[in-house]
Design a protein around this motif. Sequence first.
Motif, short mmCIF file in Angstrom:
data_model
loop_
_atom_site.label_atom_id
_atom_site.label_comp_id
_atom_site.label_asym_id
_atom_site.label_seq_id
_atom_site.Cartn_x
_atom_site.Cartn_y
_atom_site.Cartn_z
N TRP A 1 27.31 15.25 -74.43
CA TRP A 1 27.62 15.85 -75.30
C TRP A 1 29.47 15.49 -76.14
CZ3 TRP A 1 26.20 21.56 -76.73
CH2 TRP A 1 26.01 21.48 -78.33
N ASN A 2 30.13 15.87 -75.24
CA ASN A 2 31.73 15.86 -75.04
C ASN A 2 31.89 14.89 -75.26
OD1 ASN A 2 33.54 17.97 -74.72
ND2 ASN A 2 34.20 16.49 -72.81
N ARG A 3 31.38 13.69 -74.59
CA ARG A 3 32.15 12.71 -75.11
C ARG A 3 31.21 11.64 -76.63
NH1 ARG A 3 30.00 7.96 -69.38
NH2 ARG A 3 32.12 8.79 -69.03
N ARG A 4 30.57 12.28 -77.15
CA ARG A 4 30.03 11.77 -78.18
C ARG A 4 30.90 12.68 -78.62
NH1 ARG A 4 24.79 13.55 -79.12
NH2 ARG A 4 24.52 14.45 -77.31
N LEU A 5 31.19 13.91 -79.07
CA LEU A 5 32.16 14.87 -79.88
C LEU A 5 33.54 14.43 -80.14
CD1 LEU A 5 33.67 17.08 -81.46
CD2 LEU A 5 33.51 18.19 -78.88
N TRP A 6 34.40 13.13 -78.65
CA TRP A 6 35.47 12.69 -78.22
C TRP A 6 35.38 11.43 -78.66
CZ3 TRP A 6 40.21 14.43 -78.49
CH2 TRP A 6 40.10 16.17 -77.81
N GLY A 7 34.58 10.69 -78.79
CA GLY A 7 34.00 8.98 -79.99
C GLY A 7 34.47 9.72 -81.22
N LEU B 1 43.81 11.18 -75.67
CA LEU B 1 42.76 12.04 -75.72
C LEU B 1 41.36 11.35 -75.04
CD1 LEU B 1 44.23 15.44 -76.89
CD2 LEU B 1 44.19 14.95 -73.85
N SER B 2 40.89 10.60 -75.95
CA SER B 2 39.41 11.12 -76.16
C SER B 2 39.38 9.30 -74.98
CB SER B 2 38.88 10.00 -77.66
OG SER B 2 37.99 9.69 -77.13
N LEU B 3 40.26 8.90 -74.77
CA LEU B 3 39.62 7.72 -73.91
C LEU B 3 40.01 8.28 -72.21
CD1 LEU B 3 42.40 5.42 -74.98
CD2 LEU B 3 40.24 5.49 -74.85
N PHE B 4 40.94 9.27 -71.82
CA PHE B 4 40.41 10.65 -70.58
C PHE B 4 39.46 11.22 -70.49
CE2 PHE B 4 40.91 14.66 -68.79
CZ PHE B 4 41.86 13.64 -67.30
N VAL B 5 39.55 11.39 -71.54
CA VAL B 5 37.48 12.71 -71.56
C VAL B 5 36.94 11.34 -71.25
CG1 VAL B 5 35.99 13.74 -73.17
CG2 VAL B 5 38.44 14.25 -73.04
N ASN B 6 36.67 10.28 -71.70
CA ASN B 6 35.77 9.45 -71.44
C ASN B 6 35.92 8.47 -69.70
OD1 ASN B 6 33.25 7.22 -72.16
ND2 ASN B 6 35.04 5.88 -72.22
N THR B 7 36.76 8.56 -69.28
CA THR B 7 37.43 8.68 -68.30
C THR B 7 37.04 9.31 -67.20
OG1 THR B 7 38.96 6.86 -68.94
CG2 THR B 7 38.79 6.91 -66.35
N HIS B 8 37.51 10.32 -67.62
CA HIS B 8 37.16 11.39 -66.49
C HIS B 8 35.56 11.79 -66.53
CE1 HIS B 8 38.52 15.13 -64.55
NE2 HIS B 8 37.28 16.05 -64.48
N SER B 9 35.07 11.64 -67.38
CA SER B 9 33.52 12.04 -66.97
C SER B 9 32.96 11.33 -66.84
CB SER B 9 33.10 11.91 -68.82
OG SER B 9 33.32 13.03 -69.65
N SER B 10 33.04 10.39 -66.71
CA SER B 10 32.72 9.14 -66.23
C SER B 10 32.85 9.57 -64.19
CB SER B 10 32.83 7.86 -65.61
OG SER B 10 32.99 6.75 -66.71
#
Length: 121
Positions: free
Chosen positions: A51-57, A81-90
């Motif tokens: 959900w967080n990833r989709r928000l940031w995407g 920040l979106s790129l960081f969120v994606n990487t950190h989420s993984s």
Amino acid sequence: MSLQAYKTAATRSESPREMEYRLFGQVTRALMHAATVDTSDIATRIDALDWNRRLWGTLASDCADGTNAMDMKMRANIISLSLFVNTHSSAVMRGDEDFEPLIDINRMMMQGLAGPGQQAV
């Protein structure tokens, strides 16, 4: 008045900024909850991260749109920040990192979106 009618009326009266704030609050609470569940509760953890990833995407896509009126530097920062969120989420999904940086970033966004008297989650 039914609960659904109330929600619809409340949504219509919100500004886009208020809606973004509310959405960040909901997503951040989901992340905070997911951070407290047992690591074996993969569904709860993945749902919150997704959900967080989709928000940031969505934010990144909006910022990448050439018709976006926001300042170019701010748009670039949100995309970063979106790129960081994606990487950190993984990394969180793999168990290599924790939720806290994602929660902190969302709280900072909420502070930026907050109106007078509002306090981030």
